[in-house]
Design a protein around this motif. Structure first.
Motif, short mmCIF file in Angstrom:
data_model
loop_
_atom_site.label_atom_id
_atom_site.label_comp_id
_atom_site.label_asym_id
_atom_site.label_seq_id
_atom_site.Cartn_x
_atom_site.Cartn_y
_atom_site.Cartn_z
N ASN A 24 0.81 -1.22 0.00
CA ASN A 24 0.00 0.00 0.00
C ASN A 24 0.84 1.27 0.00
OD1 ASN A 24 -2.98 -0.58 0.11
ND2 ASN A 24 -2.31 -1.91 1.77
N ASP A 25 2.15 1.11 -0.12
CA ASP A 25 3.07 2.26 -0.11
C ASP A 25 3.17 2.85 -1.52
OD1 ASP A 25 5.00 4.11 0.64
OD2 ASP A 25 6.65 2.71 0.23
N ILE A 95 6.23 -7.29 -6.50
CA ILE A 95 5.90 -8.08 -7.69
C ILE A 95 4.47 -8.63 -7.58
CG2 ILE A 95 6.45 -10.23 -8.92
CD1 ILE A 95 9.39 -9.73 -8.26
N TYR A 96 4.04 -8.81 -6.32
CA TYR A 96 2.71 -9.38 -6.09
C TYR A 96 1.60 -8.32 -6.11
CZ TYR A 96 5.29 -13.48 -4.44
OH TYR A 96 6.12 -14.56 -4.34
N LEU A 97 1.93 -7.09 -6.43
CA LEU A 97 0.95 -6.00 -6.37
C LEU A 97 -0.30 -6.24 -7.21
CD1 LEU A 97 0.55 -3.32 -4.93
CD2 LEU A 97 1.65 -2.17 -6.85
N PRO A 98 -0.17 -6.69 -8.48
CA PRO A 98 -1.40 -6.94 -9.27
C PRO A 98 -2.29 -8.00 -8.62
CG PRO A 98 0.52 -6.83 -10.70
CD PRO A 98 1.05 -6.87 -9.29
N GLU A 99 -1.68 -9.08 -8.12
CA GLU A 99 -2.46 -10.13 -7.47
C GLU A 99 -3.10 -9.62 -6.18
OE1 GLU A 99 -1.87 -14.76 -5.95
OE2 GLU A 99 -0.22 -13.70 -6.95
N TYR A 100 -2.38 -8.75 -5.48
CA TYR A 100 -2.88 -8.16 -4.24
C TYR A 100 -4.15 -7.37 -4.49
CZ TYR A 100 -2.93 -5.03 -0.14
OH TYR A 100 -3.30 -4.31 0.96
N HIS A 101 -4.14 -6.51 -5.52
CA HIS A 101 -5.31 -5.70 -5.84
C HIS A 101 -6.48 -6.58 -6.30
CE1 HIS A 101 -3.49 -1.89 -5.12
NE2 HIS A 101 -2.59 -2.00 -6.08
N LEU A 102 -6.17 -7.64 -7.04
CA LEU A 102 -7.21 -8.55 -7.50
C LEU A 102 -7.86 -9.27 -6.32
CD1 LEU A 102 -8.60 -9.84 -9.96
CD2 LEU A 102 -6.82 -11.60 -9.94
#
Length: 249
Positions: A24-25, A95-102
């Motif tokens: 979230n940064d 790297i996991y940011l897209p999966e996190y938002h999904l």
């Protein structure tokens, strides 16, 4: 906080928070020095308690996978995270940011569906029975560790409780409906807990506090003292919500 004295619930919550904070940064304002301090405490603790046979939340999985990717050749207790390695950890987690938002969007959708389903259920009950006595009680279970035994035991105790509820006798007599949700907290060793909402026939019963206590004591007897309960229908608790114009259930 040392991982020898830290509860499992506090550890998992802390690990989840550090990953959540990184993802979230948006302004890259996280200090690698602070992350290094956290990693030097949390990474060996997490690896000490980690069990490959258990299923963890995505943030826990990412934390473990990233740590092993960067430091997998070392024993966790021997690793010393510094500013540089902590920055590498930050970059890898992102790297996991897209999966996190999904996952967040999916969770929000499920929450919305559950809320609508519960609202429909409650409206149908109210329309059918007219008057209902709402009783809420929180049932806590003390975990002895992070292993399968504690979780399996909790599940078995919940099955016993739900069977008792379905029989609608004793403290569940005149019950017209119920709903429950499971959560894992972190403030004490009773991390696993169930929020239980019971709807009784209000034409026969008026004291929700009595049922809250009776159901809570039934839970403690089922788990043989391996936990406790909180009677959210206690008049003193309900009174605090009443001043805010809420029911407190």
């Amino acid at each position: 906080m040392s991982y020898q004295t830290q509860t499992i619930n506090q550890l998992l919550t802390a690990v989840d928070k550090i990953v959540d904070d990184i993802l979230n940064d948006k302004h890259n304002s996280i200090d690698p020095y602070e992350i290094a301090l956290d990693l030097n405490e949390l990474y060996p603790a997490m690896m000490h308690h980690h069990r490959s046979t258990l299923v963890y939340t995505e943030t826990i999985k990412w934390f473990v996978a990233t740590g092993q990717k960067l430091k997998g050749e070392y024993y966790p207790s021997e690793i010393k995270w510094n500013d540089e390695s902590a920055q590498q950890f930050i970059d890898e987690i992102k790297i996991y940011l897209p999966e996190y938002h999904l996952n967040k969007a999916s969770f929000a959708l499920k929450e919305d569906r559950n809320t609508k389903s519960l609202t429909t259920y409650l409206n149908d009950l109210t329309e059918h029975y007219g008057r209902l006595l709402f009783v809420r009680v929180d049932l806590h279970y003390r975990m002895d560790g992070i292993g399968e035994d504690s979780i399996d035991n909790f599940n078995e105790h919940m099955k016993v409780l739900l069977k008792r509820i379905e029989k609608t006798n004793g403290c569940f007599k005149d019950l017209h409906g119920y709903a429950w949700a499971l959560e894992q907290g972190y403030k004490n060793d009773c991390g696993l807990h169930c929020h239980l909402l019971l709807m009784y026939d209000a034409s026969k019963h008026h004291k929700g506090s009595y049922f809250g206590q009776a159901v809570g004591e039934k839970w403690v007897s089922i788990i043989k003292g391996q936990g406790h309960y909180f009677n959210a229908s206690n008049p003193n608790h309900v009174k605090g919500f009443a001043t805010l114009g809420k029911r407190g259930v």
